[in-house]
Design a protein around this motif. Structure first.
Motif, mmCIF file in Angstrom:
data_model
loop_
_atom_site.group_PDB
_atom_site.id
_atom_site.type_symbol
_atom_site.label_atom_id
_atom_site.label_comp_id
_atom_site.label_asym_id
_atom_site.label_seq_id
_atom_site.Cartn_x
_atom_site.Cartn_y
_atom_site.Cartn_z
ATOM 1 N N GLN A 44 1.886 8.968 14.224
ATOM 2 C CA GLN A 44 1.159 7.734 14.287
ATOM 3 C C GLN A 44 2.262 6.528 15.103
ATOM 4 O OE1 GLN A 44 0.380 7.254 10.090
ATOM 5 N NE2 GLN A 44 -1.829 7.362 10.842
ATOM 6 N N ASN A 45 1.646 5.792 15.491
ATOM 7 C CA ASN A 45 2.436 4.548 16.106
ATOM 8 C C ASN A 45 2.755 3.241 15.128
ATOM 9 O OD1 ASN A 45 2.510 5.880 18.789
ATOM 10 N ND2 ASN A 45 0.277 4.955 18.878
ATOM 11 N N LEU A 46 1.928 3.124 14.063
ATOM 12 C CA LEU A 46 2.395 2.350 12.888
ATOM 13 C C LEU A 46 3.024 3.013 11.677
ATOM 14 C CD1 LEU A 46 1.575 -0.810 13.044
ATOM 15 C CD2 LEU A 46 -0.587 0.003 11.863
ATOM 16 N N ILE A 47 4.310 2.720 11.613
ATOM 17 C CA ILE A 47 5.028 3.023 10.545
ATOM 18 C C ILE A 47 5.294 2.270 9.230
ATOM 19 C CG2 ILE A 47 7.313 4.341 9.906
ATOM 20 C CD1 ILE A 47 7.509 4.927 12.882
ATOM 21 N N LYS A 48 4.742 2.640 8.131
ATOM 22 C CA LYS A 48 4.946 1.802 7.210
ATOM 23 C C LYS A 48 6.352 1.776 6.436
ATOM 24 C CE LYS A 48 1.735 1.442 4.057
ATOM 25 N NZ LYS A 48 0.635 1.601 3.112
ATOM 26 N N ILE A 49 7.103 0.860 6.538
ATOM 27 C CA ILE A 49 8.545 0.827 6.117
ATOM 28 C C ILE A 49 8.917 0.241 4.898
ATOM 29 C CG2 ILE A 49 9.274 1.048 8.376
ATOM 30 C CD1 ILE A 49 10.071 -1.970 8.250
ATOM 31 N N SER A 50 7.798 -0.333 4.242
ATOM 32 C CA SER A 50 8.079 -0.858 2.845
ATOM 33 C C SER A 50 6.525 -1.205 2.211
ATOM 34 C CB SER A 50 8.904 -2.283 3.019
ATOM 35 O OG SER A 50 9.010 -2.691 1.607
ATOM 36 N N ASP A 51 6.504 -1.030 0.925
ATOM 37 C CA ASP A 51 5.402 -1.301 0.254
ATOM 38 C C ASP A 51 5.259 -1.576 -1.071
ATOM 39 O OD1 ASP A 51 2.285 -1.137 0.532
ATOM 40 O OD2 ASP A 51 2.493 0.510 -0.551
ATOM 41 N N ASN A 52 4.605 -2.380 -1.678
ATOM 42 C CA ASN A 52 4.489 -2.647 -3.036
ATOM 43 C C ASN A 52 3.060 -3.343 -3.271
ATOM 44 O OD1 ASN A 52 4.330 -5.394 -2.650
ATOM 45 N ND2 ASN A 52 6.513 -5.764 -2.692
ATOM 46 N N ASN A 53 2.822 -3.958 -4.439
ATOM 47 C CA ASN A 53 1.320 -4.174 -4.841
ATOM 48 C C ASN A 53 1.032 -5.541 -3.951
ATOM 49 O OD1 ASN A 53 1.296 -2.259 -6.856
ATOM 50 N ND2 ASN A 53 2.012 -3.344 -8.506
ATOM 51 N N ASN A 54 1.962 -6.258 -3.477
ATOM 52 C CA ASN A 54 1.372 -7.454 -2.887
ATOM 53 C C ASN A 54 1.687 -7.420 -1.419
ATOM 54 O OD1 ASN A 54 1.375 -9.017 -5.474
ATOM 55 N ND2 ASN A 54 3.487 -8.374 -5.451
ATOM 56 N N TYR A 55 2.538 -6.679 -0.855
ATOM 57 C CA TYR A 55 2.850 -6.824 0.622
ATOM 58 C C TYR A 55 3.220 -5.216 1.224
ATOM 59 C CZ TYR A 55 3.816 -11.416 -0.351
ATOM 60 O OH TYR A 55 3.815 -12.684 -0.851
ATOM 61 N N SER A 56 2.933 -4.997 2.463
ATOM 62 C CA SER A 56 3.436 -3.998 3.005
ATOM 63 C C SER A 56 4.190 -4.376 4.545
ATOM 64 C CB SER A 56 2.222 -3.087 3.527
ATOM 65 O OG SER A 56 1.715 -2.574 2.618
ATOM 66 N N ILE A 57 5.321 -3.525 4.833
ATOM 67 C CA ILE A 57 5.881 -3.915 6.093
ATOM 68 C C ILE A 57 5.707 -2.988 7.053
ATOM 69 C CG2 ILE A 57 7.918 -4.566 7.325
ATOM 70 C CD1 ILE A 57 8.930 -5.765 4.825
ATOM 71 N N TYR A 58 5.081 -3.048 8.305
ATOM 72 C CA TYR A 58 5.012 -1.920 9.192
ATOM 73 C C TYR A 58 5.800 -2.348 10.436
ATOM 74 C CZ TYR A 58 0.563 -1.186 6.949
ATOM 75 O OH TYR A 58 -0.444 -0.922 5.766
ATOM 76 N N TYR A 59 6.265 -1.171 10.930
ATOM 77 C CA TYR A 59 6.919 -0.847 12.281
ATOM 78 C C TYR A 59 6.201 -0.568 13.466
ATOM 79 C CZ TYR A 59 10.641 0.041 15.707
ATOM 80 O OH TYR A 59 11.439 0.276 17.017
ATOM 81 N N ILE A 60 5.978 -1.133 14.420
ATOM 82 C CA ILE A 60 5.281 -0.648 15.562
ATOM 83 C C ILE A 60 6.223 0.016 16.636
ATOM 84 C CG2 ILE A 60 3.745 -1.161 17.696
ATOM 85 C CD1 ILE A 60 2.908 -3.501 16.365
ATOM 86 N N LEU A 61 6.081 1.484 16.538
ATOM 87 C CA LEU A 61 6.850 2.302 17.422
ATOM 88 C C LEU A 61 6.571 2.265 18.825
ATOM 89 C CD1 LEU A 61 9.080 4.676 17.058
ATOM 90 C CD2 LEU A 61 6.882 6.096 16.937
ATOM 91 N N ASN A 62 7.538 1.842 19.570
ATOM 92 C CA ASN A 62 7.506 2.211 21.142
ATOM 93 C C ASN A 62 7.947 3.706 21.293
ATOM 94 O OD1 ASN A 62 7.539 2.078 23.969
ATOM 95 N ND2 ASN A 62 8.980 0.362 23.782
ATOM 96 N N ARG A 63 7.138 4.568 21.922
ATOM 97 C CA ARG A 63 7.595 6.028 22.165
ATOM 98 C C ARG A 63 8.638 5.792 23.484
ATOM 99 N NH1 ARG A 63 5.702 9.303 18.808
ATOM 100 N NH2 ARG A 63 3.696 8.777 17.592
#
Length: 220
Positions: A44-63
């Motif tokens: 996937q190009n979208l990597i979830k690098i952090s997650d909890n009940n309130n928020y998620s942080i995604y990193y958009i991968l540049n191949r």
């Protein structure tokens, strides 16, 4: 007895502070965050690098970063999405990164905001919907008001991406990277809903920023 009661109060205060810190998210929270990616297994190009009940942080991968020779590193731009589950929206921002090709197929990414004092690395941002479509454009500004060279003002401008005449301006106390993500997204309700009668409207994001810093669409 009084000492035990005092310890309970202190424990409760510490617990409350921890919960409050955990329940809020700021862009500055990615400072010095490190992730490792296997170029062979990461599909996937979208990597979830952090997650909890309130928020998620995604990193958009540049191949394109995977073309780096083993043992070498380079500077680049990291595209990060700070997603609020309360508002079902996220803020896409551009920050600095260091990439190292450490082992076969393994790349390490080190992230930092790159912000200096009240200035932001790239002030242009985009608010995405739950499907990561571009919904609103956003610009952070730290400029002096007209005719007053001795005073500076921090603010964000949020604009409807479809009807770009609809804009709201929000004053900030400091750099946008220190603002709570939910506090920023709460201002969306202030953006005018009615369609403007104006035929031409200016984007709050510079055209060159839209071209150079943001993909046409986010491919998951």
């Amino acid at each position: 007895m009084e000492l035990k009661q005092l310890n309970k109060i202190i424990t409760l205060v510490v617990f409350t502070i921890s919960v409050n810190a955990f329940s809020q998210l700021k862009m500055i929270d990615i400072e010095n965050k490190k992730i490792s990616v296997n170029s062979k297994t990461q599909k996937q190009n979208l990597i979830k690098i952090s997650d909890n009940n309130n928020y998620s942080i995604y990193y958009i991968l540049n191949r394109g970063d995977f073309h780096l020779k083993k043992g070498l590193g380079t500077n680049g731009i990291a595209k990060i999405i700070f997603f609020s589950k309360k508002y079902n929206k996220g803020i896409l921002a551009n920050f600095e990164q260091m990439v190292f090709h450490t082992k076969t197929n393994i790349y390490n990414f080190s992230l930092r905001t790159g912000s200096h004092d009240n200035y932001m690395f790239v002030p242009s941002m985009i608010i995405v919907d739950k499907d990561f479509n571009y919904e609103y454009l956003m610009m952070y500004s730290y400029i002096h008001p007209p005719y007053d060279m001795n005073t500076y003002k921090s603010s964000i401008s949020i604009q409807d991406n479809i009807n770009r005449c609809n804009i709201v301006h929000i004053d900030l106390k400091g750099n946008a990277v220190y603002e709570n993500i939910d506090d920023i997204l709460s201002n969306i309700s202030k953006v005018p809903k009615e369609k403007s009668s104006e035929k031409e409207c200016n984007s709050v994001i510079y055209d060159i920023d839209l071209k150079d810093f943001f993909p046409e669409k986010i491919i998951k």
